[in-house]
Design a protein around this motif. Structure first.
Motif, short mmCIF file in Angstrom:
data_model
loop_
_atom_site.label_atom_id
_atom_site.label_comp_id
_atom_site.label_asym_id
_atom_site.label_seq_id
_atom_site.Cartn_x
_atom_site.Cartn_y
_atom_site.Cartn_z
N TRP A 251 0.82 -1.21 0.00
CA TRP A 251 0.00 0.00 0.00
C TRP A 251 0.86 1.27 0.00
O TRP A 251 0.37 2.37 0.19
CB TRP A 251 -0.98 0.01 1.16
N ASP A 318 4.73 6.93 6.28
CA ASP A 318 4.09 7.26 5.01
C ASP A 318 4.95 8.28 4.29
O ASP A 318 5.03 9.45 4.69
CB ASP A 318 2.69 7.82 5.25
N TRP A 371 -5.29 -7.93 2.95
CA TRP A 371 -4.80 -6.61 3.34
C TRP A 371 -5.64 -5.51 2.69
O TRP A 371 -5.83 -4.43 3.28
CB TRP A 371 -3.32 -6.44 3.02
N ARG A 372 -6.17 -5.78 1.53
CA ARG A 372 -7.02 -4.78 0.86
C ARG A 372 -8.31 -4.55 1.64
O ARG A 372 -8.76 -3.41 1.79
CB ARG A 372 -7.32 -5.21 -0.57
N ARG A 375 -7.50 -2.54 4.78
CA ARG A 375 -7.28 -1.14 4.45
C ARG A 375 -8.59 -0.43 4.13
O ARG A 375 -8.79 0.73 4.52
CB ARG A 375 -6.34 -1.04 3.25
N SER A 380 -4.99 -1.27 9.84
CA SER A 380 -3.69 -1.63 9.31
C SER A 380 -3.55 -3.14 9.19
O SER A 380 -3.78 -3.87 10.15
CB SER A 380 -2.57 -1.11 10.22
#
Length: 645
Positions: A251, A318, A371-372, A375, A380
């Protein structure tokens, strides 16, 4: 490791593991594998069903599949001419390649300054606005569109530690709060946008440019989250320290990994003794000689013991939001993280990490959902999953043991309080479940197609086929394949892919004379499948005949073909340095590599001092009034081709 003198050994070579768990060498002592070429095969791994057919290890009958030796079939992946070993104070790359310096220590993040001062007189406030010291792991995040993706991006660089003999004009003799603040500012992470302009890469002014230092506010997420009692110290949670290797998530975030965080904590309190938990992580009265505790009580382990609990984590940053707060992801465990290599399988995130100290372990975090989807829910993926530790078996198989409260020995009856306790005491939890100690497990790389996993074991006390030397001064690379090629699987098969060293001093080593190396550390697999190997020979051993390193010379980077086992030396560095950190532009026509701690104290070349900071090296500036500086190197082919071809 940070030292203002040359140590007689690397502290990471000294085990802090009292568990008595059987090492991999002891586990397989009854199964002696045959050394062939530069590879040791674990019995049953290749012979049992061809699990790694064509992967370059010697088979059950020891057949040679080509090692770059006379008569061996040369690798199709390795198209460059190997460079020779070197003991010179310079950087060498193959014919047909160029190497340019980018963002050395002290480079301002803005064209408005503050400018680098070659006498090291920049203040702490200056350093907080400049590139940090001792570059390590890094990653390139493209910011351009289309073909510009290969010419512009954000480079995120770790800064592992500081050399106080070079950081301060007067060296480390007297510690002050200003010196501590400058050292903290030289630690952490640099986020800087870089671009290729008129054929040269350079740092550019950008809203994304920033520093994350040892004083930057941070948050904690996961089982040991913000507000946990173990994190309650005298001041707010700040900073990240000893950032060694790294990772990058699908990501688009960066993972910085806190390794030898125990180095910074010490005390002058004669009555203080470490708790079992502190001792298990190497916390003691003297640390590594930084002496920050003399000027800043934050680092006095007796006065503020919980401050140390705030370190030893993987830190998510980030790179595209300069106002975001770095987050320490505690579900990944608290160890001396060498890196956090991220891959995905069946939509779930998988993170591998080594714990860099002799007789420590390899870990794997497996996400528990897509994980998508996580998110999309604003959660997380690094907070939701299970941390495992590796156990290597005598028959060439292996298992991933869960580190979960209430599972196996990790129960309240055995003194474990909850999952947060398991993660705060990750090393002790791994001891309890019976993990296999290894010789300094460091960087981990995953092959993009086969999904084979490689880990460097830099050196250690050795023993047995996985470390067939006692002691093991040269190290090796271990490889495994997860069941069905699924990185979320809980079983695997393993072998030794490559045994490092010099055959002059160890007959077990059969690397060709022109391919010898020692102490593999940094590791990466590019999109074509080349395995890039970077070395970190301790400066107490580098270039010394008595340590078996006189013919190997300075630290270097090599490339290997996993399908044939052939190895070629690609790069050699200047004196006193470590070669570390590797990342590419998407087209793999530009490679970024870090040269860490050139000019650091060495047994052979001497030690820098305030009077003579150039005693060992003057790279890369070669300024007669300057000092050595860690830097990123940009490597390209003159014909514009893919690196390595």
């Amino acid at each position: 490791m940070p030292f203002d003198h040359v140590p007689s050994h690397d502290p990471d070579d000294v085990a802090a593991n009292p568990s008595g768990n059987r090492t991999l060498g002891e586990v397989v002592a009854s199964r002696r594998s045959v050394l062939r070429g530069s590879t040791v095969a674990a019995a049953g791994f290749l012979a049992g069903g061809g699990l790694l057919a064509g992967a370059g290890a010697a088979g059950a009958q020891g057949e040679d599949k080509g090692r770059g030796r006379p008569g061996g079939k040369p690798s199709a992946l390795l198209g460059f001419a190997a460079v020779a070993t070197s003991d010179q104070d310079r950087l060498v790359v193959p014919p047909g390649y160029t190497a340019d310096i980018l963002v050395p220590w002290g480079t301002p993040l803005s064209s408005r300054g503050p400018a680098w001062r070659k006498d090291a007189s920049n203040s702490a406030a200056d350093q907080a606005r400049q590139v940090g010291m001792n570059h390590d792991g890094m990653h390139f995040f493209p910011t351009g569109r289309g073909s510009e993706r290969d010419r512009r991006g954000v480079l995120v660089v770790n800064h592992e530690y500081v050399d106080q003999a070079l950081l301060f004009p007067d060296g480390p003799a007297v510690m002050t709060r200003e010196k501590v603040d400058k050292a903290l500012a030289a630690h952490g992470v640099t986020v800087v946008e870089v671009a290729e302009e008129r054929g040269r890469w350079k740092a550019v002014d950008s809203r994304l440019n920033r520093r994350v230092t040892g004083a930057t506010p941070v948050r904690f997420s996961g089982p040991v989250g913000d507000g946990h009692p173990a994190l309650a110290a005298r001041g707010p949670a700040r900073g990240t320290l000893n950032n060694c290797s790294n990772g990058a998530t699908p990501w688009g975030t960066y993972l910085a990994c806190e390794e030898n965080w125990n180095s910074y904590f010490a005390t002058d309190d004669a009555t203080w003794t470490p708790s079992p938990e502190q001792a298990r992580y190497g916390v003691d009265k003297v640390g590594s000689g930084y002496n920050w505790h003399k000027a800043d009580p934050r680092f006095d382990i007796a006065a503020d013991p919980n401050e140390a609990n705030r370190f030893g984590w993987v830190v998510e940053i980030d790179p595209f939001d300069p106002r975001s707060t770095p987050v320490k992801r505690t579900a990944l465990g608290r160890v001396k993280h060498e890196g956090a290599t991220v891959t995905e399988s069946r939509g779930r995130v998988v993170v591998y990490t080594g714990d860099d100290q002799d007789k420590e372990y390899v870990y794997k975090f497996v996400g528990d959902a897509s994980w998508r989807s996580l998110r999309a829910r604003g959660e997380s993926p690094l907070d939701h999953g299970t941390l495992h530790v590796a156990k290597f078996e005598a028959d060439g198989s292996g298992r991933w043991l869960p580190l979960v409260f209430g599972t196996g020995p990790l129960t309240a009856a055995n003194g474990w309080r909850d999952q947060a306790d398991v993660l705060l005491r990750t090393r002790q939890a791994a001891d309890a479940v019976g993990a296999t100690p290894l010789d300094r497990p460091e960087w981990i790389a995953v092959h993009p197609r086969s999904k084979d996993v490689f880990v460097t074991l830099t050196n250690g006390s050795g023993g047995g086929p996985v470390g067939p030397r006692t002691p093991n001064p040269y190290g090796q690379i271990v490889r495994w394949r997860e069941d069905r090629g699924d990185n979320t699987a809980l079983t695997f098969r393993w072998d030794i892919f490559l045994l490092a060293g010099d055959p002059k001093y160890d007959a077990k080593v059969t690397l060709p004379e022109d391919r010898i190396f020692g102490s593999p550390d940094g590791l990466a697999v590019d999109d074509d499948g080349r395995l890039w190997i970077q070395t970190d020979i301790s400066n107490s051993s580098q270039n010394q005949a008595g340590k078996g390193y006189d013919r190997i010379g300075n630290n270097q980077m090599l490339a290997a073909d996993p399908s044939t086992g052939e190895v070629r030396r690609f790069l050699t560095g200047p004196r006193g340095c470590e070669i570390t950190g590797i990342t590419f532009t998407p087209d793999h026509r530009t490679m970024f590599v870090n040269i860490q701690h050139p000019g650091e104290s060495t047994t052979v070349w001497g030690a820098p001092s305030p009077a003579d900071p150039r005693a060992v090296s003057n790279w890369p500036d070669f300024d007669p009034a300057g000092r050595p500086r860690s830097a990123t190197v940009v490597i390209r082919k003159r014909d514009g081709g893919v690196i390595g071809t």
